[in-house]
Enzyme design. Sequence first.
Site, PDB file in Angstrom:
ATOM      1  N   ASP A 103      -6.361  -6.080   5.021  1.00  0.00           N
ATOM      2  CA  ASP A 103      -5.782  -4.740   4.908  1.00  0.00           C
ATOM      3  C   ASP A 103      -5.774  -4.068   6.275  1.00  0.00           C
ATOM      4  O   ASP A 103      -6.839  -3.789   6.828  1.00  0.00           O
ATOM      5  CB  ASP A 103      -6.637  -3.939   3.910  1.00  0.00           C
ATOM      6  CG  ASP A 103      -6.081  -2.555   3.630  1.00  0.00           C
ATOM      7  OD1 ASP A 103      -4.986  -2.229   4.110  1.00  0.00           O
ATOM      8  OD2 ASP A 103      -6.762  -1.799   2.900  1.00  0.00           O
ATOM      9  N   ASP A 136      -4.831   3.483  -2.011  1.00  0.00           N
ATOM     10  CA  ASP A 136      -5.869   3.862  -1.052  1.00  0.00           C
ATOM     11  C   ASP A 136      -6.441   5.237  -1.389  1.00  0.00           C
ATOM     12  O   ASP A 136      -5.754   6.246  -1.297  1.00  0.00           O
ATOM     13  CB  ASP A 136      -5.289   3.882   0.363  1.00  0.00           C
ATOM     14  CG  ASP A 136      -5.058   2.490   0.899  1.00  0.00           C
ATOM     15  OD1 ASP A 136      -6.023   1.703   0.921  1.00  0.00           O
ATOM     16  OD2 ASP A 136      -3.910   2.181   1.271  1.00  0.00           O
ATOM     17  N   SER A 171       0.856  -1.191   0.000  1.00  0.00           N
ATOM     18  CA  SER A 171       0.000   0.000   0.000  1.00  0.00           C
ATOM     19  C   SER A 171       0.887   1.233   0.000  1.00  0.00           C
ATOM     20  O   SER A 171       1.658   1.452   0.937  1.00  0.00           O
ATOM     21  CB  SER A 171      -0.877   0.025   1.250  1.00  0.00           C
ATOM     22  OG  SER A 171      -1.361   1.345   1.453  1.00  0.00           O
ATOM     23  N   MET A 205     -11.247  -5.511   6.025  1.00  0.00           N
ATOM     24  CA  MET A 205     -10.440  -4.523   6.764  1.00  0.00           C
ATOM     25  C   MET A 205     -10.074  -5.102   8.125  1.00  0.00           C
ATOM     26  O   MET A 205     -10.942  -5.540   8.880  1.00  0.00           O
ATOM     27  CB  MET A 205     -11.232  -3.224   6.991  1.00  0.00           C
ATOM     28  CG  MET A 205     -11.421  -2.330   5.788  1.00  0.00           C
ATOM     29  SD  MET A 205      -9.936  -1.909   4.864  1.00  0.00           S
ATOM     30  CE  MET A 205      -8.967  -1.026   6.075  1.00  0.00           C
ATOM     31  N   MET A 229      -9.130   8.032  -0.374  1.00  0.00           N
ATOM     32  CA  MET A 229      -9.941   8.486   0.772  1.00  0.00           C
ATOM     33  C   MET A 229     -10.501   9.872   0.471  1.00  0.00           C
ATOM     34  O   MET A 229      -9.794  10.727  -0.073  1.00  0.00           O
ATOM     35  CB  MET A 229      -9.075   8.556   2.029  1.00  0.00           C
ATOM     36  CG  MET A 229      -8.374   7.250   2.358  1.00  0.00           C
ATOM     37  SD  MET A 229      -7.502   7.377   3.919  1.00  0.00           S
ATOM     38  CE  MET A 229      -6.582   5.838   3.907  1.00  0.00           C
ATOM     39  N   HIS A 289      -1.443  -1.622  -4.102  1.00  0.00           N
ATOM     40  CA  HIS A 289      -2.695  -1.232  -3.448  1.00  0.00           C
ATOM     41  C   HIS A 289      -2.737   0.298  -3.322  1.00  0.00           C
ATOM     42  O   HIS A 289      -1.844   0.908  -2.722  1.00  0.00           O
ATOM     43  CB  HIS A 289      -2.745  -1.901  -2.074  1.00  0.00           C
ATOM     44  CG  HIS A 289      -4.016  -1.711  -1.327  1.00  0.00           C
ATOM     45  ND1 HIS A 289      -5.147  -2.483  -1.544  1.00  0.00           N
ATOM     46  CD2 HIS A 289      -4.353  -0.843  -0.337  1.00  0.00           C
ATOM     47  CE1 HIS A 289      -6.116  -2.096  -0.719  1.00  0.00           C
ATOM     48  NE2 HIS A 289      -5.661  -1.093   0.021  1.00  0.00           N
ATOM     49  N   MET A 336     -12.238   4.219  -0.504  1.00  0.00           N
ATOM     50  CA  MET A 336     -12.830   4.538   0.797  1.00  0.00           C
ATOM     51  C   MET A 336     -13.569   5.857   0.638  1.00  0.00           C
ATOM     52  O   MET A 336     -13.163   6.908   1.141  1.00  0.00           O
ATOM     53  CB  MET A 336     -11.728   4.625   1.865  1.00  0.00           C
ATOM     54  CG  MET A 336     -11.197   3.264   2.276  1.00  0.00           C
ATOM     55  SD  MET A 336      -9.639   3.348   3.163  1.00  0.00           S
ATOM     56  CE  MET A 336      -8.504   3.383   1.779  1.00  0.00           C
ATOM     57  N   HIS A 373      -8.523   0.812  -3.772  1.00  0.00           N
ATOM     58  CA  HIS A 373      -9.418   0.664  -2.618  1.00  0.00           C
ATOM     59  C   HIS A 373     -10.145   1.986  -2.402  1.00  0.00           C
ATOM     60  O   HIS A 373      -9.559   2.953  -1.922  1.00  0.00           O
ATOM     61  CB  HIS A 373      -8.552   0.274  -1.406  1.00  0.00           C
ATOM     62  CG  HIS A 373      -9.305   0.135  -0.133  1.00  0.00           C
ATOM     63  ND1 HIS A 373      -8.668   0.010   1.085  1.00  0.00           N
ATOM     64  CD2 HIS A 373     -10.639   0.089   0.138  1.00  0.00           C
ATOM     65  CE1 HIS A 373      -9.575  -0.099   2.038  1.00  0.00           C
ATOM     66  NE2 HIS A 373     -10.771  -0.044   1.491  1.00  0.00           N
TER      67      HIS A 373
HETATM   68  C1  DX5 Z   1      -6.117   1.989   5.727  1.00  0.00           C
HETATM   69  C2  DX5 Z   1      -5.742   1.553   4.342  1.00  0.00           C
HETATM   70  C3  DX5 Z   1      -4.628   0.590   4.294  1.00  0.00           C
HETATM   71  C4  DX5 Z   1      -3.334   1.097   4.893  1.00  0.00           C
HETATM   72  C5  DX5 Z   1      -2.684  -0.041   5.610  1.00  0.00           C
HETATM   73  O1  DX5 Z   1      -7.328   2.668   5.706  1.00  0.00           O
HETATM   74  O2  DX5 Z   1      -6.843   0.979   3.647  1.00  0.00           O
HETATM   75  O3  DX5 Z   1      -4.419   0.097   2.974  1.00  0.00           O
HETATM   76  O4  DX5 Z   1      -2.418   1.593   3.964  1.00  0.00           O
HETATM   77  O5  DX5 Z   1      -1.574   0.422   6.263  1.00  0.00           O
HETATM   78  P1  DX5 Z   1      -0.716  -0.467   7.262  1.00  0.00           P
HETATM   79  O6  DX5 Z   1      -0.251  -1.663   6.494  1.00  0.00           O
HETATM   80  O7  DX5 Z   1       0.347   0.425   7.693  1.00  0.00           O
HETATM   81  O8  DX5 Z   1      -1.651  -0.869   8.378  1.00  0.00           O
HETATM   82 ZN    ZN Z   2      -6.482  -0.122   1.709  1.00  0.00          ZN
END
Ligand code: DX5
Ligand code: ZN
Length: 224
Positions: free
Chosen positions: A181, A44, A17, A146, A46, A42, A77, A75
């Site tokens: 994740d 992310d 990620s 998650m 947001m 991956h 979010m 992903h």
């Molecule tokens: C959190 C993300 C993850 C995040 C995980 O909301 O969806 O993908 O990057 O990070 P680590 O591996 O540091 O927990």
């Molecule tokens: Zn993620």
Amino acid sequence: MAGFRLPKTGTVEVAPSILAADFADLAGEIAQVEAAGVKMIHLDVMDGHFVPNITIGPPVIAKLRKHSKSVFDTHLMITEPERYAKAFIEAGSNHLTFHVEVAERPVELIEYIHGMGASCGVCLNPETDADAIKDVAGLCDMVLVMTVHPGFGAQKFIDSAAQKCRRIRELVGPDVRVEVDGGINPETCPVAVSYGADTLVAGNAIFSKPDRARAIEDIRAACK
Ligand code: DX5
Ligand code: ZN
């Protein structure tokens, strides 16, 4: 865009990620993890609504696409995933994951995403029951569980959330990827794999280490 597919099941894959990477040098960071043989990156996304944080959108993904041949595992979010799915695929996402908590018509959304040539999956927050994916289990290419509350990296792995992989695996069968994740590292990844996960997202466990290849190898070795 779309194009390349998720790796077939039967192997454990590490999906770094980039949330924990140096955002001023994302192409360089991706090149480092690709040199270690990863097949998926991956991403992310947001929106500051579904989660209390804001990251990247389609323009950044479109720029990264020129630097990578890996599967972009995006992903979302975000609220209203149906409104933005097309833009993320056009930017170069090969796989889109949206949250079951916000999708009004998940079946239609998956069909719409498949129709644009991308693979698709749904994601569950730690407090969401595994059976929330029942209606779409047969349509998903991957289900994302998650193992922390979404929004931030470097949180602690929630074992009770990871245990839902067992039920998800029953619902989707052996040919669909089950991804975890949040808080994944060499200590927690064998636990997640024992519950049925085969796709391991890791941010801090890789990008906080100076030697990314070694960090990825440590995760793989711990799961064997
Ligand atoms: C959190 C993300 C993850 C995040 C995980 O909301 O969806 O993908 O990057 O990070 P680590 O591996 O540091 O927990
Ligand atoms: Zn993620």
